[in-house]
Design an enzyme around this catalytic site. Structure first.
Site, PDB file in Angstrom:
ATOM      1  N   LYS A  67       0.853  -1.188   0.000  1.00 48.69           N
ATOM      2  CA  LYS A  67       0.000   0.000   0.000  1.00 48.69           C
ATOM      3  C   LYS A  67       0.885   1.233   0.000  1.00 48.69           C
ATOM      4  O   LYS A  67       1.834   1.324   0.773  1.00 48.69           O
ATOM      5  CB  LYS A  67      -0.900   0.000   1.231  1.00 48.69           C
ATOM      6  N   HIS A 137     -11.131  13.943   9.770  1.00 51.45           N
ATOM      7  CA  HIS A 137     -11.788  12.847   9.051  1.00 51.45           C
ATOM      8  C   HIS A 137     -11.564  11.512   9.748  1.00 51.45           C
ATOM      9  O   HIS A 137     -12.503  10.742   9.968  1.00 51.45           O
ATOM     10  CB  HIS A 137     -11.228  12.807   7.624  1.00 51.45           C
ATOM     11  N   GLN A 138     -10.308  11.227  10.137  1.00 51.60           N
ATOM     12  CA  GLN A 138     -10.014   9.937  10.767  1.00 51.60           C
ATOM     13  C   GLN A 138     -10.639   9.817  12.140  1.00 51.60           C
ATOM     14  O   GLN A 138     -11.092   8.740  12.535  1.00 51.60           O
ATOM     15  CB  GLN A 138      -8.507   9.718  10.853  1.00 51.60           C
ATOM     16  N   MET A 220      -3.756   6.512  17.713  1.00 59.25           N
ATOM     17  CA  MET A 220      -3.891   6.144  16.308  1.00 59.25           C
ATOM     18  C   MET A 220      -3.084   7.026  15.354  1.00 59.25           C
ATOM     19  O   MET A 220      -2.993   6.729  14.173  1.00 59.25           O
ATOM     20  CB  MET A 220      -5.373   6.207  15.906  1.00 59.25           C
ATOM     21  N   GLY A 221      -2.501   8.112  15.848  1.00 61.24           N
ATOM     22  CA  GLY A 221      -1.936   9.099  14.934  1.00 61.24           C
ATOM     23  C   GLY A 221      -0.485   8.917  14.555  1.00 61.24           C
ATOM     24  O   GLY A 221      -0.062   9.335  13.478  1.00 61.24           O
ATOM     25  N   ASP A 223       2.531   7.485  12.971  1.00 66.19           N
ATOM     26  CA  ASP A 223       2.845   6.477  11.955  1.00 66.19           C
ATOM     27  C   ASP A 223       4.105   6.810  11.183  1.00 66.19           C
ATOM     28  O   ASP A 223       4.362   6.253  10.119  1.00 66.19           O
ATOM     29  CB  ASP A 223       1.668   6.303  10.988  1.00 66.19           C
TER      30      ASP A 223
END
Length: 317
Positions: A67, A137-138, A220-221, A223
């Site tokens: 991806k 959005h996330q 979650m942020g 990365d």
């Protein structure tokens, strides 16, 4: 090679299906039925742009490929989306391109679905109050995933933009029928059973003093290298879990904690818990933290599911 558009991918999979898929992915990784390959990070001519290439293999699904996720912040001024994702599936026997899947929506869905899996496994079953740090959005998808697995009655949201937080809260009240408000980050965290962080922060937002015993946090942020949403001291007072332990320590939320000497072998992969081979929450007072830096296996599973759905639909027609 089959081309799957964003619209086709969006219609092919639901959040509930995505949560079930992500649970299978994490267990497959733990059992050695899947592999994650090294992440490649880069940027375009504009140094503020970013892209990542994450590859992997899920043997039971014969899903292999990668991806490409992009972040081009200048796109906002062009009226374009700043984030984009495309998944390339290869034929497991020949290596030939099998499908190119528009995966921007799928990435948001699979990320939130991982949160749903972790929240169901690690948070207290009676958790009723949710704090959402971030109003983008996330963050919206993350909220929906937690609502799908826990009996949430109250949601509170914070953003650096008070207007964005207020708009998020108003939309959430309208679409979920829940009690949803916006407030200061300290206040919403202090009163939360579950905290979601979904930002692009590069410095700690959630402070350890604000997190109460029994809280579950899904970070979650983070990365990529340098991103951080949580006070590193939280790593020293919580039970730590990750989608990929190695990746979490190198480009995820626990990178900063590792550098501070506060996170190491104490991190447990989520798949180990889901398979029943390691404990998750040990007591009602535990603080649990799940770090999701995102792994290619999530994208491959989603793309393979979408492709299978489309092929079944074509066969039926």
């Amino acid at each position: 090679m089959k081309i799957v558009t964003e619209a086709q991918a969006r219609e092919a999979v639901t959040l509930v299906e995505a949560i079930a898929l992500m649970e299978q992915v994490f267990i497959a990784l733990h059992r050695g039925e899947a592999e994650i390959f090294p992440v490649v990070l880069g940027h375009g001519s504009d140094p503020s742009s970013r892209f990542s290439m994450k590859g992997g293999l899920i043997r039971p699904l014969h899903a292999v490929g990668l991806k490409v996720g992009t972040y081009w912040p200048a796109n906002r001024a062009r009226g374009l989306e700043s984030h984009g994702s495309t998944t390339l599936l290869l034929d497991d026997e020949t290596g030939a391109p099998r499908a190119m899947v528009g995966a921007t929506h799928l990435t948001a869905l699979r990320t939130a679905a991982a949160d749903g899996v972790a929240t169901r496994a690690l948070s207290r079953p009676e958790s009723a109050t949710l704090a959402v740090v971030g109003a983008g959005h996330q963050a919206w998808f993350e909220m929906l995933a937690v609502l799908a697995v826990r009996p949430i009655r109250n949601v509170a949201v914070w953003s650096r933009s008070p207007d964005a937080a207020a708009a998020f809260a108003e939309r959430a009240r309208r679409e979920t029928g829940l009690d949803v408000s916006s407030g200061s980050i300290e206040n919403i965290c202090r009163s939360a059973d579950i905290i979601i962080t979904a930002t692009a922060a590069r410095e700690p937002l959630v402070q350890s003093a604000w997190v109460q015993p029994g809280t579950h946090i899904s970070a979650m942020g983070a990365d990529s290298e340098g991103k951080q949403e949580l006070d590193t001291r939280l790593a020293g007072m919580a039970r730590l879990f990750a989608d990929s332990v190695e990746q979490s320590l190198s480009i995820g939320e626990f990178e900063a904690a590792r550098k501070a000497g506060l996170a190491s072998s104490a991190i447990t992969s989520l798949g180990t818990v889901l398979a029943g081979d390691a404990p998750g929450r040990a007591s009602a007072d535990d603080i649990t933290i799940f770090d999701s830096s995102g792994i290619a296996l999530q994208d491959l599973a989603m793309a393979a599911h979408v492709l299978q759905c489309l092929e079944n639909s074509e066969t039926a027609a």
